[in-house]
Design a protein around this motif. Structure first.
Motif, PDB file in Angstrom:
ATOM      1  N   PHE A  52     -53.609  11.333 -78.670  1.00  0.00           N
ATOM      2  CA  PHE A  52     -52.905  12.020 -77.809  1.00  0.00           C
ATOM      3  C   PHE A  52     -52.645  13.566 -78.468  1.00  0.00           C
ATOM      4  O   PHE A  52     -53.110  14.327 -77.603  1.00  0.00           O
ATOM      5  N   GLY A  53     -52.529  13.921 -79.604  1.00  0.00           N
ATOM      6  CA  GLY A  53     -52.547  14.951 -80.126  1.00  0.00           C
ATOM      7  C   GLY A  53     -53.892  15.692 -80.082  1.00  0.00           C
ATOM      8  O   GLY A  53     -53.950  16.984 -79.651  1.00  0.00           O
ATOM      9  N   ILE A  54     -55.018  14.750 -80.326  1.00  0.00           N
ATOM     10  CA  ILE A  54     -56.343  15.676 -80.267  1.00  0.00           C
ATOM     11  C   ILE A  54     -56.654  16.010 -78.836  1.00  0.00           C
ATOM     12  O   ILE A  54     -57.375  17.118 -78.656  1.00  0.00           O
ATOM     13  N   ILE A  55     -56.075  15.153 -77.744  1.00  0.00           N
ATOM     14  CA  ILE A  55     -56.457  15.514 -76.496  1.00  0.00           C
ATOM     15  C   ILE A  55     -55.787  16.653 -76.069  1.00  0.00           C
ATOM     16  O   ILE A  55     -56.220  17.701 -75.095  1.00  0.00           O
ATOM     17  N   MET A  56     -54.352  16.860 -76.233  1.00  0.00           N
ATOM     18  CA  MET A  56     -53.737  17.867 -76.110  1.00  0.00           C
ATOM     19  C   MET A  56     -54.194  19.387 -76.625  1.00  0.00           C
ATOM     20  O   MET A  56     -54.228  20.293 -75.895  1.00  0.00           O
ATOM     21  N   VAL A  57     -54.639  19.272 -77.863  1.00  0.00           N
ATOM     22  CA  VAL A  57     -55.168  20.478 -78.640  1.00  0.00           C
ATOM     23  C   VAL A  57     -56.424  20.812 -77.873  1.00  0.00           C
ATOM     24  O   VAL A  57     -56.640  22.309 -77.732  1.00  0.00           O
ATOM     25  N   SER A  58     -57.264  19.812 -77.623  1.00  0.00           N
ATOM     26  CA  SER A  58     -58.441  19.973 -76.849  1.00  0.00           C
ATOM     27  C   SER A  58     -58.221  20.704 -75.644  1.00  0.00           C
ATOM     28  O   SER A  58     -59.005  21.484 -75.066  1.00  0.00           O
ATOM     29  N   TYR A  59     -57.114  20.354 -74.752  1.00  0.00           N
ATOM     30  CA  TYR A  59     -56.810  20.812 -73.459  1.00  0.00           C
ATOM     31  C   TYR A  59     -56.549  22.408 -73.622  1.00  0.00           C
ATOM     32  O   TYR A  59     -57.120  23.251 -72.856  1.00  0.00           O
ATOM     33  N   ILE A  60     -55.580  22.608 -74.796  1.00  0.00           N
ATOM     34  CA  ILE A  60     -55.158  24.057 -74.844  1.00  0.00           C
ATOM     35  C   ILE A  60     -56.437  24.926 -75.064  1.00  0.00           C
ATOM     36  O   ILE A  60     -56.553  26.090 -74.771  1.00  0.00           O
ATOM     37  N   VAL A  61     -57.133  24.325 -76.087  1.00  0.00           N
ATOM     38  CA  VAL A  61     -58.587  25.280 -76.358  1.00  0.00           C
ATOM     39  C   VAL A  61     -59.351  25.391 -75.244  1.00  0.00           C
ATOM     40  O   VAL A  61     -60.043  26.431 -74.974  1.00  0.00           O
ATOM     41  N   ALA A  62     -59.476  24.206 -74.368  1.00  0.00           N
ATOM     42  CA  ALA A  62     -60.273  24.489 -73.068  1.00  0.00           C
ATOM     43  C   ALA A  62     -59.444  25.612 -72.117  1.00  0.00           C
ATOM     44  O   ALA A  62     -60.394  26.335 -71.583  1.00  0.00           O
TER      45      ALA A  62
END
Length: 259
Positions: A52-62
């Motif tokens: 979940f943390g990885i996906i959220m970080v990826s979303y912010i970076v995206a």
């Protein structure tokens, strides 16, 4: 002719930006699904939390990457269509230099604003919760602004954002145009032009801040200081936009070298 140029610009650039927006939509849906699963299940596993943390970080970076990509694509379009080989075709069209610049600027601003708006909508969708009364929150903020007399700052801030959104791509167009005066190192020339602008901008801003603080003396009037800074930002952005347009128009009219 400006209308035809705008139609062509939108058609030529839409495939890139629509692709970005599709990616944004998929990321939004994916993150919303993950948040919903996280909130409605009792699974207590570290691997799930890590995922979940990885996906959220990826979303912010995206989100950041899509915004940067939008600006890069706007500049790329101007550079290749006006200052590279495509320029031969562009300048054979029965359109003035001003119309060419205006079409690039209008289309670029349109896509940039669309990206910002869609980013905001995406963040709202991802973070939306039934437990939060958004209408009441907005109403409370509006009431607070009314009571404190803060609407003037809000309006000035909006104006500052608008002139900045217009001025920044115009400034980049000017830097790219100056860069093409360098026969062999055009990109380096554009970078040097921007560095020169940055230095001048920092000097002017620093001088203004010193004068502003000196004029306020020891009053520490935050309201007056904020007002002066906002007005200065608006005026400076307008001046930069006008100078950038004049420089770009002059170079494209008198000094253009596509070889």
């Amino acid at each position: 002719m400006l209308g035809k140029l705008l139609k062509y610009e939108y058609k030529a650039t839409s495939r890139y930006f629509i692709g970005l927006y599709i990616v944004l939509a998929l990321l939004t849906i994916g993150n919303k699904v993950m948040i919903t699963i996280e909130a409605t299940t009792d699974i207590d596993l570290k691997v799930v939390d890590i995922l979940f943390g990885i996906i959220m970080v990826s979303y912010i970076v995206a989100i950041i990457a899509i915004t940067v990509a939008t600006f890069v694509l706007i500049l790329r379009r101007f550079y290749f269509n006006m200052l590279k080989d495509e320029g031969y075709l562009s300048f054979t069209l029965p359109a003035t230099v001003g119309q060419h610049i205006a079409s690039k600027l209008i289309v670029g601003i349109t896509w940039f604003v669309a990206t910002i708006v869609l980013n905001v909508i995406s963040i709202f969708v991802v973070t939306y919760s039934k437990d939060i009364n958004y209408v009441k929150g907005i109403s409370d903020i509006a009431q607070e602004l009314t009571q404190s007399g803060g609407w003037g700052y809000v309006i000035e801030g909006i104006i500052a954002i608008i002139v900045t959104v217009i001025g920044m791509p115009m400034l980049m167009y000017a830097c790219l145009s100056i860069g093409q005066l360098y026969t062999k190192h055009r990109v380096v020339g554009a970078i040097l032009a921007y560095i020169g602008y940055y230095i001048i901008n920092q000097v002017v801003s620093s001088v203004f801040l010193v004068i502003c603080m000196h004029s306020l003396g020891y009053s520490y009037d935050t309201s007056a200081f904020t007002n002066q800074v906002l007005i200065f930002s608006i005026v400076l952005s307008i001046v930069i936009s006008i100078v950038s347009y004049v420089v770009t128009h002059y170079i494209l009219s008198k000094k253009l070298n596509l070889e």
